[in-house]
Motif scaffolding. Structure first.
Motif, PDB file in Angstrom:
ATOM      1  N   HIS A   1      -8.939   1.785   4.131  1.00 60.06           N
ATOM      2  CA  HIS A   1      -8.376   2.832   3.268  1.00 60.06           C
ATOM      3  C   HIS A   1      -8.275   2.337   1.821  1.00 60.06           C
ATOM      4  CE1 HIS A   1      -6.164   5.142   6.744  1.00 60.06           C
ATOM      5  NE2 HIS A   1      -7.473   5.321   6.746  1.00 60.06           N
TER       6      HIS A   1
ATOM      7  N   ARG B   1       0.817   1.521  -4.430  1.00 57.83           N
ATOM      8  CA  ARG B   1      -0.570   1.708  -3.988  1.00 57.83           C
ATOM      9  C   ARG B   1      -1.585   1.316  -5.051  1.00 57.83           C
ATOM     10  NH1 ARG B   1      -1.975   6.568  -0.084  1.00 57.83           N
ATOM     11  NH2 ARG B   1      -0.388   5.306   0.959  1.00 57.83           N
TER      12      ARG B   1
ATOM     13  N   GLU C   1      -9.471   8.254   0.613  1.00 58.49           N
ATOM     14  CA  GLU C   1      -8.771   7.230   1.401  1.00 58.49           C
ATOM     15  C   GLU C   1      -9.303   7.142   2.830  1.00 58.49           C
ATOM     16  OE1 GLU C   1      -4.127   6.314   2.687  1.00 58.49           O
ATOM     17  OE2 GLU C   1      -4.781   8.378   2.330  1.00 58.49           O
TER      18      GLU C   1
ATOM     19  N   LEU D   1     -10.488   3.537  -1.613  1.00 57.06           N
ATOM     20  CA  LEU D   1      -9.886   4.002  -2.864  1.00 57.06           C
ATOM     21  C   LEU D   1     -10.378   3.190  -4.063  1.00 57.06           C
ATOM     22  CD1 LEU D   1      -6.181   4.669  -1.763  1.00 57.06           C
ATOM     23  CD2 LEU D   1      -7.940   6.374  -2.301  1.00 57.06           C
TER      24      LEU D   1
ATOM     25  N   TYR E   1       0.837  -1.205   0.000  1.00 58.95           N
ATOM     26  CA  TYR E   1       0.000   0.000   0.000  1.00 58.95           C
ATOM     27  C   TYR E   1       0.874   1.258   0.000  1.00 58.95           C
ATOM     28  CZ  TYR E   1      -3.809   3.190   1.161  1.00 58.95           C
ATOM     29  OH  TYR E   1      -4.733   4.215   1.135  1.00 58.95           O
TER      30      TYR E   1
END
Length: 312
Positions: A146, A17, A156, A150, A13
């Motif tokens: 989070h 990401r 987030e 997304l 992440y």
């Protein structure tokens, strides 16, 4: 090709990401389940928590029942074998469990629906390791949320202020040895979880199975430090089934393994009690129209579901 639920390293992440979010989202859209490793929760904390939980379940039944709070639906403390019953099942599950909830100020607006924890005086360090694991899984759950936010084009931190006082539960479970042949009960009947997401520590022993879209039962076991994280019905409802809450069960082992106990520790991450579960517009399309035009408060939804599984 044999299907399997993927395991992903959550450290990606920070380093990859977009790739991590895409793979995580794909796993949840397909299975409603994903293994998470690289989470940084100390193996020593997990081991210590398991040790104190096993010590508690080894107490005489009379001692354990002192922590059973009548009329509470098992919200805190102890629930004996033969109480919880999967929805639409004739037979109660073969398990006993303990509930640890979030510590909140007793003058909080949520105090009437989130009672104080109780702690077994017989087991040293039960509170220290039990609440330590609650806290570690709560933080990990926020990190998973989070990425899930997304993936469906939310900010987030969308879930942060909707779960910071969530009515979440850590549930150490003991499935006792099975001594009778041809028993109709199973360790945990086929069910879906109620909450946003569930984080399961200890799926190393066989028994956990997930129902695939094709109608097959897929066994899940983990290796290393992987924690199994699955979608619950509240998030399925909020996301209009973009994130499916998948049916799963814990089967009875065969042969000599039936006479061994099984332990697992799920953490049920819930939204705040006054969170309104209202379908996200990002998850409504012409192909996926809004399945839930009537919103519902998360606490009302929880009570409805607890009645169905005979906890209240």
């Amino acid at each position: 090709m044999q299907k399997h639920v993927p395991t992903l390293d959550i450290r990606r992440y920070e380093t990859d990401r977009d790739g991590f979010v895409a793979e995580l989202g794909a796993a949840y859209r397909e299975y409603g389940f994903c293994g998470i490793n690289g989470h940084g929760i100390s193996p020593a904390l997990i081991d210590d928590a398991y040790r104190v939980f096993q010590q508690f379940f080894a107490l005489p039944l009379e001692a354990k029942q002192r922590y059973q709070i009548k009329g509470s639906g098992g919200a805190r403390g102890y629930t004996a074998v033969g109480v919880e019953t999967a929805k639409d099942s004739k037979y109660p599950d073969l398990k006993e469990f303990w509930h640890i909830g979030r510590e909140i100020p007793r003058d909080s607006k949520y105090a009437d629906v989130m009672p104080p924890n109780i702690w077994p005086s017989e087991i040293a360090d039960f509170q220290r390791y039990g609440y330590g694991l609650f806290d570690a899984l709560d933080r990990l759950g926020s990190r998973v949320l989070h990425a899930l936010a997304l993936h469906i084009d939310l900010p987030e931190n969308y879930f942060d202020d909707k779960t910071n006082n969530g009515n979440s539960i850590l549930r150490p479970i003991h499935y006792p040895p099975i001594t009778q042949l041809d028993i109709p009960n199973v360790r945990a009947g086929a069910h879906e979880d109620i909450n946003f997401i569930t984080l399961l520590v200890g799926a190393s022993a066989a028994g956990l199975e997930v129902l695939t879209r094709e109608g097959d039962w897929l066994p899940i076991t983990t290796t290393g430090d992987a924690i199994v994280v699955n979608i619950g019905d509240m998030l399925q409802r909020l996301s209009n089934h973009v994130y499916p809450s998948t049916t799963h069960r814990v089967t009875n082992p065969q042969g000599p393994d039936a006479r061994k106990p099984r332990y697992s520790v799920p953490y049920f991450l819930h939204p705040n009690p006054d969170f309104l579960i209202e379908t996200l517009p990002q998850c409504v399309t012409a192909e996926n129209p809004n399945r839930y035009p009537e919103p519902i408060l998360s606490h009302d939804y929880l009570m409805q579901r607890l009645r169905e599984i005979k906890l209240i």
